[in-house]
Write a protein that holds these residues in place. Structure first.
Motif, mmCIF file in Angstrom:
data_model
loop_
_atom_site.group_PDB
_atom_site.id
_atom_site.type_symbol
_atom_site.label_atom_id
_atom_site.label_comp_id
_atom_site.label_asym_id
_atom_site.label_seq_id
_atom_site.Cartn_x
_atom_site.Cartn_y
_atom_site.Cartn_z
ATOM 1 N N LEU A 141 40.604 5.825 -5.278
ATOM 2 C CA LEU A 141 40.520 5.462 -3.856
ATOM 3 C C LEU A 141 41.234 6.481 -2.982
ATOM 4 O O LEU A 141 40.709 6.919 -1.954
ATOM 5 C CB LEU A 141 41.087 4.059 -3.620
ATOM 6 N N LYS A 142 42.432 6.872 -3.394
ATOM 7 C CA LYS A 142 43.189 7.876 -2.638
ATOM 8 C C LYS A 142 42.438 9.207 -2.654
ATOM 9 O O LYS A 142 42.376 9.916 -1.645
ATOM 10 C CB LYS A 142 44.589 8.017 -3.223
ATOM 11 N N PHE A 143 41.868 9.567 -3.794
ATOM 12 C CA PHE A 143 41.093 10.800 -3.895
ATOM 13 C C PHE A 143 39.930 10.769 -2.904
ATOM 14 O O PHE A 143 39.708 11.712 -2.146
ATOM 15 C CB PHE A 143 40.578 10.995 -5.324
ATOM 16 N N GLY A 144 39.177 9.657 -2.903
ATOM 17 C CA GLY A 144 38.048 9.523 -1.977
ATOM 18 C C GLY A 144 38.481 9.606 -0.528
ATOM 19 O O GLY A 144 37.831 10.251 0.305
ATOM 20 N N PHE A 145 39.613 8.970 -0.211
ATOM 21 C CA PHE A 145 40.153 9.023 1.144
ATOM 22 C C PHE A 145 40.492 10.461 1.530
ATOM 23 O O PHE A 145 40.165 10.924 2.635
ATOM 24 C CB PHE A 145 41.393 8.127 1.270
ATOM 25 N N GLU A 146 41.159 11.186 0.641
ATOM 26 C CA GLU A 146 41.561 12.568 0.924
ATOM 27 C C GLU A 146 40.334 13.473 1.122
ATOM 28 O O GLU A 146 40.346 14.345 1.985
ATOM 29 C CB GLU A 146 42.458 13.115 -0.186
ATOM 30 N N ILE A 147 39.296 13.262 0.347
ATOM 31 C CA ILE A 147 38.073 14.066 0.491
ATOM 32 C C ILE A 147 37.406 13.762 1.832
ATOM 33 O O ILE A 147 37.006 14.676 2.569
ATOM 34 C CB ILE A 147 37.105 13.819 -0.685
ATOM 35 N N ALA A 148 37.299 12.479 2.160
ATOM 36 C CA ALA A 148 36.693 12.101 3.449
ATOM 37 C C ALA A 148 37.512 12.658 4.612
ATOM 38 O O ALA A 148 36.961 13.213 5.570
ATOM 39 C CB ALA A 148 36.581 10.579 3.550
ATOM 40 N N LYS A 149 38.828 12.529 4.530
ATOM 41 C CA LYS A 149 39.715 13.033 5.585
ATOM 42 C C LYS A 149 39.561 14.545 5.741
ATOM 43 O O LYS A 149 39.485 15.059 6.866
ATOM 44 C CB LYS A 149 41.176 12.670 5.270
ATOM 45 N N ASP A 158 44.882 16.543 0.003
ATOM 46 C CA ASP A 158 46.075 16.438 -0.839
ATOM 47 C C ASP A 158 45.706 15.581 -2.049
ATOM 48 O O ASP A 158 45.720 14.357 -1.981
ATOM 49 C CB ASP A 158 47.229 15.797 -0.058
ATOM 50 N N VAL A 159 45.349 16.243 -3.142
ATOM 51 C CA VAL A 159 44.889 15.511 -4.324
ATOM 52 C C VAL A 159 45.832 15.655 -5.515
ATOM 53 O O VAL A 159 45.479 15.284 -6.625
ATOM 54 C CB VAL A 159 43.459 15.932 -4.728
ATOM 55 N N GLY A 160 47.022 16.178 -5.283
ATOM 56 C CA GLY A 160 47.979 16.276 -6.377
ATOM 57 C C GLY A 160 48.890 17.473 -6.218
ATOM 58 O O GLY A 160 48.945 18.103 -5.167
ATOM 59 N N SER A 161 49.592 17.761 -7.292
ATOM 60 C CA SER A 161 50.559 18.853 -7.274
ATOM 61 C C SER A 161 50.488 19.620 -8.583
ATOM 62 O O SER A 161 49.842 19.185 -9.537
ATOM 63 C CB SER A 161 51.965 18.295 -7.056
#
Length: 175
Positions: A141-149, A158-161
């Motif tokens: 969900l966070k990944f999808g949000f970051e891609i959409a944003k 921001d998908v990780g470090s």
């Protein structure tokens, strides 16, 4: 499970845990000519010695090339896809009866019809030196949000470090 990319000990512990848990990755020498493709291998991790062991046959391209020893990489991805790593080190062939006994099991035995004394059986010992570790622990969900944003704002998601580990000692750098 959240891993602090700034904490070397935590990232290293997570890396060894994922190697032991996943057990599979792609292994290859980086200093051979002509270049060889990396091969899928089953890993037997020894964090206490800084080594990863692999069973192979002595007639494979990888084993023949590793007889002289050489720089190698082992690439893994955790089953939950929250950790990816490329581990660098030194690979060589070794005949170690104690480790053969320690790691022998039905899956390994399937590849060696003559058992532990199969003349083609050899081990690869990988002495780890360093690693690049990518941590992506936010979930889908966070990944999808970051891609959409990112698509809406034009900013990088921001998908990780990433952490750089010197597994012979030292401190990680976070990117």
């Amino acid at each position: 499970m959240s891993t602090d990319p700034h904490d070397k000990a935590e990232v290293e512990q997570r890396l060894w845990k994922e190697i032991a848990k996943g057990r599979y990755g792609m292994l290859g020498l980086t200093n051979v000519t002509p270049a060889q493709h990396f091969q899928p291998m089953t890993a037997f991790a020894e964090p206490e010695t800084g080594q990863i062991w692999f069973f192979t046959r002595n007639d494979t391209d990888l084993a023949r090339s590793a007889e002289r020893g050489g720089q190698a990489m082992f690439v893994i991805q955790a089953k939950d896809q929250e950790l990816q790593a490329c581990i660098g080190g030194y690979l060589r062939t070794v005949r170690d009866p104690d480790r053969i006994d320690r790691y022998w099991g039905p899956v390994v035995a399937a590849w060696y019809p003559e058992g532990k004394d199969d003349p083609r059986l050899t081990l690869l010992r990988f002495d780890v030196a360093d690693a690049q570790v990518w941590l992506s622990e936010q979930g889908p969900l966070k990944f999808g949000f970051e891609i959409a944003k990112a698509n809406l704002t034009g900013q990088e998601p921001d998908v990780g470090s990433r952490a750089s580990l010197d597994l012979r000692g030292g401190t990680p750098t976070q990117h």
